[in-house]
Design a protein around this motif. Structure first.
Motif, PDB file in Angstrom:
ATOM      1  N   THR A 166       0.868  -1.178   0.000  1.00  0.00           N
ATOM      2  CA  THR A 166       0.000   0.000   0.000  1.00  0.00           C
ATOM      3  C   THR A 166       0.900   1.221   0.000  1.00  0.00           C
ATOM      4  O   THR A 166       1.803   1.338   0.829  1.00  0.00           O
ATOM      5  N   VAL A 167       0.656   2.129  -0.963  1.00  0.00           N
ATOM      6  CA  VAL A 167       1.497   3.310  -1.114  1.00  0.00           C
ATOM      7  C   VAL A 167       0.622   4.556  -1.161  1.00  0.00           C
ATOM      8  O   VAL A 167      -0.581   4.486  -1.420  1.00  0.00           O
ATOM      9  N   LEU A 168       1.261   5.690  -0.931  1.00  0.00           N
ATOM     10  CA  LEU A 168       0.606   6.996  -1.007  1.00  0.00           C
ATOM     11  C   LEU A 168       1.381   7.827  -2.013  1.00  0.00           C
ATOM     12  O   LEU A 168       2.614   7.894  -1.958  1.00  0.00           O
ATOM     13  N   THR A 169       0.675   8.442  -2.948  1.00  0.00           N
ATOM     14  CA  THR A 169       1.335   9.230  -3.983  1.00  0.00           C
ATOM     15  C   THR A 169       0.669  10.586  -4.114  1.00  0.00           C
ATOM     16  O   THR A 169      -0.552  10.702  -4.055  1.00  0.00           O
ATOM     17  N   MET A 170       1.486  11.613  -4.315  1.00  0.00           N
ATOM     18  CA  MET A 170       0.980  12.971  -4.455  1.00  0.00           C
ATOM     19  C   MET A 170       0.247  13.165  -5.773  1.00  0.00           C
ATOM     20  O   MET A 170      -0.738  13.880  -5.846  1.00  0.00           O
ATOM     21  N   SER A 171       0.766  12.547  -6.844  1.00  0.00           N
ATOM     22  CA  SER A 171       0.171  12.809  -8.156  1.00  0.00           C
ATOM     23  C   SER A 171       0.311  11.609  -9.075  1.00  0.00           C
ATOM     24  O   SER A 171      -0.689  11.005  -9.462  1.00  0.00           O
ATOM     25  N   ASP A 172       1.543  11.223  -9.443  1.00  0.00           N
ATOM     26  CA  ASP A 172       1.726  10.149 -10.412  1.00  0.00           C
ATOM     27  C   ASP A 172       1.351   8.812  -9.798  1.00  0.00           C
ATOM     28  O   ASP A 172       1.472   8.593  -8.591  1.00  0.00           O
ATOM     29  N   LEU A 173       0.908   7.898 -10.642  1.00  0.00           N
ATOM     30  CA  LEU A 173       0.403   6.624 -10.156  1.00  0.00           C
ATOM     31  C   LEU A 173       1.423   5.500 -10.251  1.00  0.00           C
ATOM     32  O   LEU A 173       1.127   4.375  -9.843  1.00  0.00           O
ATOM     33  N   ASP A 174       2.612   5.751 -10.790  1.00  0.00           N
ATOM     34  CA  ASP A 174       3.601   4.682 -10.890  1.00  0.00           C
ATOM     35  C   ASP A 174       4.824   4.938 -10.010  1.00  0.00           C
ATOM     36  O   ASP A 174       5.799   4.209 -10.071  1.00  0.00           O
ATOM     37  N   GLY A 175       4.769   5.959  -9.176  1.00  0.00           N
ATOM     38  CA  GLY A 175       5.766   6.184  -8.146  1.00  0.00           C
ATOM     39  C   GLY A 175       5.017   6.418  -6.843  1.00  0.00           C
ATOM     40  O   GLY A 175       3.810   6.245  -6.766  1.00  0.00           O
ATOM     41  N   CYS A 176       5.725   6.805  -5.795  1.00  0.00           N
ATOM     42  CA  CYS A 176       5.033   7.116  -4.543  1.00  0.00           C
ATOM     43  C   CYS A 176       5.950   7.923  -3.640  1.00  0.00           C
ATOM     44  O   CYS A 176       7.165   7.990  -3.852  1.00  0.00           O
ATOM     45  N   THR A 177       5.369   8.536  -2.623  1.00  0.00           N
ATOM     46  CA  THR A 177       6.145   9.247  -1.621  1.00  0.00           C
ATOM     47  C   THR A 177       6.423   8.385  -0.407  1.00  0.00           C
ATOM     48  O   THR A 177       7.338   8.677   0.365  1.00  0.00           O
ATOM     49  N   GLU A 178       5.649   7.320  -0.206  1.00  0.00           N
ATOM     50  CA  GLU A 178       5.819   6.442   0.941  1.00  0.00           C
ATOM     51  C   GLU A 178       4.962   5.204   0.761  1.00  0.00           C
ATOM     52  O   GLU A 178       4.057   5.180  -0.074  1.00  0.00           O
ATOM     53  N   ARG A 217       8.755   2.696  -4.548  1.00  0.00           N
ATOM     54  CA  ARG A 217       7.973   1.620  -5.167  1.00  0.00           C
ATOM     55  C   ARG A 217       8.878   0.445  -5.548  1.00  0.00           C
ATOM     56  O   ARG A 217       8.494  -0.722  -5.386  1.00  0.00           O
ATOM     57  N   PHE A 218      10.080   0.741  -6.042  1.00  0.00           N
ATOM     58  CA  PHE A 218      11.052  -0.296  -6.386  1.00  0.00           C
ATOM     59  C   PHE A 218      11.389  -1.154  -5.163  1.00  0.00           C
ATOM     60  O   PHE A 218      11.392  -2.388  -5.221  1.00  0.00           O
ATOM     61  N   LEU A 219      11.657  -0.509  -4.031  1.00  0.00           N
ATOM     62  CA  LEU A 219      12.002  -1.252  -2.825  1.00  0.00           C
ATOM     63  C   LEU A 219      10.834  -2.095  -2.330  1.00  0.00           C
ATOM     64  O   LEU A 219      11.011  -3.249  -1.923  1.00  0.00           O
ATOM     65  N   LEU A 220       9.632  -1.537  -2.353  1.00  0.00           N
ATOM     66  CA  LEU A 220       8.459  -2.274  -1.873  1.00  0.00           C
ATOM     67  C   LEU A 220       8.127  -3.460  -2.776  1.00  0.00           C
ATOM     68  O   LEU A 220       7.600  -4.464  -2.305  1.00  0.00           O
ATOM     69  N   ASP A 221       8.436  -3.353  -4.060  1.00  0.00           N
ATOM     70  CA  ASP A 221       8.204  -4.455  -4.997  1.00  0.00           C
ATOM     71  C   ASP A 221       9.230  -5.564  -4.862  1.00  0.00           C
ATOM     72  O   ASP A 221       8.920  -6.736  -5.135  1.00  0.00           O
TER      73      ASP A 221
END
Length: 381
Positions: A166-178, A217-221
């Protein structure tokens, strides 16, 4: 079945927060993300340098196959050939100058209930992209467009062939802030050197490897714990697009570290010790001693003051509510003439695999801020 719902805010608030729950193969998840981006923001693949794009696709295939598979889903959503090297199928993920964030890791021995937690404030401008560029250029905002961070997404992905997260992103859907994954690995992103960050001179140019919002996102994957995350970061190609970031990373076993990149491509792992590990917006490898920090300047967004305050507020044994209060002590005040706020406060419990978030909805009376109730998001099924 995929699900999407509004979980905080609405049309009368500064922020509307959507929660997407996506299941299936990585390719199906990528297709669903692309369809949402097209429907809600009019996003489409963009033309790009075919030589660099082919290098990017090759890097993803070798090092981040989950993302590579999702990009195939993006291509399917738009009916384009994924091998067309003239089309970029992931979004621009850059952080403009001036954002400020604070985060703290409370290790299990320092917690009153024995559970380690990360808490963070995500501080950002309340302006649209055109108004932000005008402000950074010395002009006045004209009230053009929607504020950049006013439509965040919480995205839960439950793939058939990988780690759920589960991630939270400010705008883009293929990266995240946390975000946090099913193994209990949690990652938060912060601007790493606010005083030296420069406003973008044009659209960010992608490179082979990971940009700053792709790193979490890379680390979480790909990682289940802190030791795997260290190895993954040391082996990954990364680029900053003018906004260097650092990352606070922790796992369910109670281990944590901050990852930073410095000058001349130096890489730094700042280990957590027996007490809390705090990060704001200056490099810890240059300023390891919180008692010897310099004074703030108009360009530093109070990073040193916030670090000193966090160190003081987290000095004693901490409950979950005490950690939240420590982050509230360094949140951005709701000053009408200042165009930034703490847009959310998130708390990660790696042992419980939860992300708990309180969102900013607007200014209240007498300089206060209005917030949503804290919402708890799990990772799995």
């Amino acid at each position: 079945m995929n699900e999407i719902s509004v979980v905080a805010g609405g049309h009368r608030d500064f922020m509307t927060v959507r929660h997407m729950v996506l299941r299936g193969s990585q390719e199906q998840i990528g297709r669903a993300l692309a369809e949402e981006a097209r429907a809600n923001a009019g996003w489409r693949p963009t033309e790009t340098d075919p030589l660099i794009n082919r290098a990017r696709w090759t890097w993803f295939e070798r090092n981040w196959p989950q993302h590579h598979a999702r990009l195939n889903g993006v291509a399917a959503a738009f009916g384009v050939n994924p091998n067309d090297d003239t089309l970029r199928l992931d979004d621009i993920s850059g952080l403009p100058a001036g954002s400020a964030c604070s985060a703290a890791w409370c290790p299990p021995p320092h917690a009153t209930d024995g559970r380690g937690r990360i808490a963070r404030n995500y501080d950002f401008f309340t302006l649209s992209a055109p108004d932000l560029m005008a402000t950074l250029g010395g002009g006045q905002p004209m009230g053009i467009g929607r504020p950049m961070a006013s439509r965040p997404y919480v995205i839960t992905t439950i793939p058939d062939d990988g780690l759920a997260s589960t991630v939270l992103t400010m705008s883009d859907l293929d990266g995240c802030t946390e975000g946090i994954n099913e193994s209990g690995l949690a990652v938060v992103l912060l601007l790493g050197d606010v005083a030296s960050t420069e406003p973008p001179s044009g659209p960010p140019q992608p490179q082979a490897g990971l940009n700053v919002t792709q790193v979490p996102r890379f680390l979480l994957d790909t990682c289940q714990n802190v030791e795997q995350a260290k190895q993954a970061l040391l082996g990954a190609k990364q680029y900053s697009e003018g906004a260097p970031c650092h990352y606070l990373i922790a796992d369910a076993s109670g281990q944590a570290f901050v990852w930073e990149r410095g000058t001349q491509d130096s890489e730094h792992v700042i280990e957590a010790t027996a007490g809390p590990l705090c990060a704001t917006n200056h490099p810890l490898h240059r300023h390891p001693d919180v008692t010897r920090l310099p004074e703030d300047t108009p360009e530093s967004f109070h990073t040193y003051e916030r670090a000193r305050t966090l160190a003081k507020e987290t000095a004693g044994p901490l409950s979950g509510s005490g950690l939240r209060q420590a982050l509230d002590a360094v949140s951005m005040p709701a000053v009408p003439e200042e165009p930034w706020r703490t847009l959310w406060r998130s708390v990660f419990d790696p042992a419980q695999r939860t992300m708990n978030v309180r969102f900013y909805l607007g200014d209240g009376q007498y300089g206060s801020a209005r917030h949503s109730p804290e919402i708890s998001f799990g990772v799995g099924v």
